[in-house]
Design a protein around this motif. Sequence first.
Motif, PDB file in Angstrom:
ATOM      1  N   ASP A 202      37.256 -15.115  10.432  1.00  0.00           N
ATOM      2  CA  ASP A 202      37.989 -14.618   9.340  1.00  0.00           C
ATOM      3  C   ASP A 202      37.390 -15.074   8.194  1.00  0.00           C
ATOM      4  O   ASP A 202      37.391 -16.046   7.402  1.00  0.00           O
ATOM      5  CB  ASP A 202      39.202 -15.531   9.474  1.00  0.00           C
ATOM      6  CG  ASP A 202      40.381 -15.021   8.378  1.00  0.00           C
ATOM      7  OD1 ASP A 202      40.026 -14.548   7.379  1.00  0.00           O
ATOM      8  OD2 ASP A 202      41.776 -15.373   8.607  1.00  0.00           O
ATOM      9  N   ASP A 204      37.913 -14.226   5.018  1.00  0.00           N
ATOM     10  CA  ASP A 204      38.645 -14.542   3.808  1.00  0.00           C
ATOM     11  C   ASP A 204      39.088 -15.845   3.979  1.00  0.00           C
ATOM     12  O   ASP A 204      38.740 -16.735   3.054  1.00  0.00           O
ATOM     13  CB  ASP A 204      39.991 -13.577   4.131  1.00  0.00           C
ATOM     14  CG  ASP A 204      39.812 -12.198   3.543  1.00  0.00           C
ATOM     15  OD1 ASP A 204      38.630 -11.849   2.915  1.00  0.00           O
ATOM     16  OD2 ASP A 204      40.725 -11.448   3.806  1.00  0.00           O
ATOM     17  N   THR A 205      39.386 -16.296   5.061  1.00  0.00           N
ATOM     18  CA  THR A 205      39.481 -17.645   5.212  1.00  0.00           C
ATOM     19  C   THR A 205      38.266 -18.778   5.113  1.00  0.00           C
ATOM     20  O   THR A 205      38.294 -19.521   4.566  1.00  0.00           O
ATOM     21  CB  THR A 205      40.034 -18.259   6.612  1.00  0.00           C
ATOM     22  OG1 THR A 205      41.384 -17.709   6.909  1.00  0.00           O
ATOM     23  CG2 THR A 205      40.176 -19.792   7.008  1.00  0.00           C
ATOM     24  N   TYR A 206      37.171 -18.015   5.479  1.00  0.00           N
ATOM     25  CA  TYR A 206      35.965 -18.730   5.436  1.00  0.00           C
ATOM     26  C   TYR A 206      35.330 -18.882   3.986  1.00  0.00           C
ATOM     27  O   TYR A 206      35.247 -19.818   3.306  1.00  0.00           O
ATOM     28  CB  TYR A 206      34.832 -17.679   6.087  1.00  0.00           C
ATOM     29  CG  TYR A 206      33.231 -18.379   5.792  1.00  0.00           C
ATOM     30  CD1 TYR A 206      32.831 -19.461   6.632  1.00  0.00           C
ATOM     31  CD2 TYR A 206      32.667 -17.919   4.945  1.00  0.00           C
ATOM     32  CE1 TYR A 206      31.410 -19.780   6.118  1.00  0.00           C
ATOM     33  CE2 TYR A 206      31.439 -18.240   4.345  1.00  0.00           C
ATOM     34  CZ  TYR A 206      30.743 -19.244   4.987  1.00  0.00           C
ATOM     35  OH  TYR A 206      29.650 -19.532   4.922  1.00  0.00           O
ATOM     36  N   GLU A 208      37.649 -19.018   1.528  1.00  0.00           N
ATOM     37  CA  GLU A 208      38.622 -19.895   0.739  1.00  0.00           C
ATOM     38  C   GLU A 208      38.136 -21.266   1.023  1.00  0.00           C
ATOM     39  O   GLU A 208      38.313 -22.115   0.117  1.00  0.00           O
ATOM     40  CB  GLU A 208      39.913 -19.882   1.402  1.00  0.00           C
ATOM     41  CG  GLU A 208      41.259 -20.459   0.841  1.00  0.00           C
ATOM     42  CD  GLU A 208      42.604 -20.290   1.387  1.00  0.00           C
ATOM     43  OE1 GLU A 208      43.586 -20.293   0.530  1.00  0.00           O
ATOM     44  OE2 GLU A 208      42.584 -20.110   2.739  1.00  0.00           O
ATOM     45  N   ALA A 384      44.296 -23.307   6.063  1.00  0.00           N
ATOM     46  CA  ALA A 384      43.269 -22.242   6.416  1.00  0.00           C
ATOM     47  C   ALA A 384      42.720 -22.659   8.047  1.00  0.00           C
ATOM     48  O   ALA A 384      42.875 -21.701   8.851  1.00  0.00           O
ATOM     49  CB  ALA A 384      41.946 -22.573   5.877  1.00  0.00           C
ATOM     50  N   TYR A 385      42.898 -23.841   8.566  1.00  0.00           N
ATOM     51  CA  TYR A 385      42.615 -24.374   9.729  1.00  0.00           C
ATOM     52  C   TYR A 385      43.548 -23.766  10.750  1.00  0.00           C
ATOM     53  O   TYR A 385      43.555 -23.377  11.999  1.00  0.00           O
ATOM     54  CB  TYR A 385      42.397 -25.739  10.142  1.00  0.00           C
ATOM     55  CG  TYR A 385      40.940 -26.197   9.618  1.00  0.00           C
ATOM     56  CD1 TYR A 385      39.956 -25.930  10.468  1.00  0.00           C
ATOM     57  CD2 TYR A 385      40.807 -26.996   8.552  1.00  0.00           C
ATOM     58  CE1 TYR A 385      38.657 -26.079  10.137  1.00  0.00           C
ATOM     59  CE2 TYR A 385      39.265 -27.314   8.394  1.00  0.00           C
ATOM     60  CZ  TYR A 385      38.481 -27.089   9.109  1.00  0.00           C
ATOM     61  OH  TYR A 385      36.818 -27.456   8.802  1.00  0.00           O
ATOM     62  N   ARG A 387      45.531 -21.119  10.330  1.00  0.00           N
ATOM     63  CA  ARG A 387      45.561 -19.816  10.348  1.00  0.00           C
ATOM     64  C   ARG A 387      44.615 -19.472  11.479  1.00  0.00           C
ATOM     65  O   ARG A 387      44.665 -18.208  11.828  1.00  0.00           O
ATOM     66  CB  ARG A 387      45.177 -19.084   9.182  1.00  0.00           C
ATOM     67  CG  ARG A 387      46.337 -18.771   8.160  1.00  0.00           C
ATOM     68  CD  ARG A 387      46.262 -17.884   6.829  1.00  0.00           C
ATOM     69  NE  ARG A 387      44.934 -18.246   6.282  1.00  0.00           N
ATOM     70  CZ  ARG A 387      44.787 -19.058   5.325  1.00  0.00           C
ATOM     71  NH1 ARG A 387      45.690 -19.783   5.021  1.00  0.00           N
ATOM     72  NH2 ARG A 387      43.480 -19.277   4.656  1.00  0.00           N
ATOM     73  N   LEU A 388      43.509 -20.159  11.565  1.00  0.00           N
ATOM     74  CA  LEU A 388      42.328 -19.551  12.277  1.00  0.00           C
ATOM     75  C   LEU A 388      42.758 -19.703  13.872  1.00  0.00           C
ATOM     76  O   LEU A 388      42.355 -19.060  14.617  1.00  0.00           O
ATOM     77  CB  LEU A 388      41.261 -20.638  12.145  1.00  0.00           C
ATOM     78  CG  LEU A 388      40.531 -20.368  10.743  1.00  0.00           C
ATOM     79  CD1 LEU A 388      39.457 -21.498  10.573  1.00  0.00           C
ATOM     80  CD2 LEU A 388      39.875 -19.141  10.749  1.00  0.00           C
TER      81      LEU A 388
END
Length: 440
Positions: A202, A204-206, A208, A384-385, A387-388
């Motif tokens: 991801d 985007d999450t990265y 963020e 974030a974690y 969501r992953l």
Amino acid sequence: MRRVCLTLPTHRACTGTIAAIAEEATYGAREFGVGVHLLILDSSPAPVLAEHRQAVAALPASPGVTVHHLDEDEQRAFLREVLDRSVGASASASADRLLDLMLPSRVSYGACTNRAFLIAQALGCTSVHRRDSDSRYQHVDGEPVFPLHQELTSLGQRAYDVRKSATRSKLPPGSADRRVAVAGGSFVGEMSVDVAEIRDLDPDTYGELVGLSLPEGYPEIWRKHLIDASFRGAGTASFDGDRTALAPISPTHVDMCNIGFDHELYSRVPLPPAPDTIGTDYFLLHLAHNAQLPGLRHNRHIVNFHTEERRTDAGFLAYQVRFAKFLLATAYLNTVYARTTAAGEALLDTEGHIKASVVAGFVRDSVDLDRTEPVHRLDVIEGAYRRLGGRYTTVADTLADRRPRLLDEARDDMADFALLMDHWEALTGASAEAGLAVTR
């Protein structure tokens, strides 16, 4: 004879690295005529420690090289003597607290390097050169490319002398007479932080998560560039001849597995001893850069790899929590870096040395940071974690379970750092007085 300390802190199996770093020590002694103290600080479990002892015993004797392989009991005995000299045997509570900060029960990237600094002082060394157990050297035409070459060429030398041989020079006005405080290169190979999978899963999450490591205020286009470049080192570039740049070194351009410090820097200011927190051992790099001290950046990059332990479920979880703690710590560290950046050369005394008391004051003030930002950061990190998904859900659950403790530790780690800084110059002085018995 000039003495230098080439150090390898480790808590895991690395017999191959021990043999390789011994070759670098031999190279330094032979090519530069210095006395190289090869210092292995070993926190490995007993079976691994025994393997390391055999590996050290098998090293061939080399002129100019002295090997010190110290387990935690031996390190503790040395620290006790130093603390008795600096704090006083009667101040047992204070000495015990400082010992905990110097030799914590948990992994601390800063504390292991601080121990190397003190032992280097005891050995009469003028510089410390750090390597890591999860790295190896590049080879060209069958020969290893040793960073020690550039470190010994430049560290402690006047910048105007080093400028004659540097490929490029961009010294701040008035700094040519100062001594080179830092010499370092980067790495090639795997990312220095285990976030490549996050980037692939991801982007985007990265962005963020990695964006939390950056100070506020960068334009968005620069933030995206810095996020893309973070933790990637020199990429896949192979060594094809020496190139050097003489200038204050940005911490993003070098790696702590490939670094050398002059004693005038580390004898005044230590690294944060924050346990289970990656990245905090870059503090002196930030400080030297912000104070505009000369540094030499070279391209003798080390090869980084990830150990099998980091790929296990337990190793994965431990490392991701350390990364999360780093992102929390930056809330406090960035306030310190903002002030050291603003202070610039005012951080230096008339002889060009860091004013440790000024830096300690900045660190101590950061402890009072409003809790709102760390709380927000932890919300972002946990989200974030989560969501992953997959195994990252376990990381999110762990962060949620430890939430109050993590927030307290991020603040308390800075208070501990300020305490250590208050005693540091007395500790380095006491180390020089104590000395260390030669082991080989």
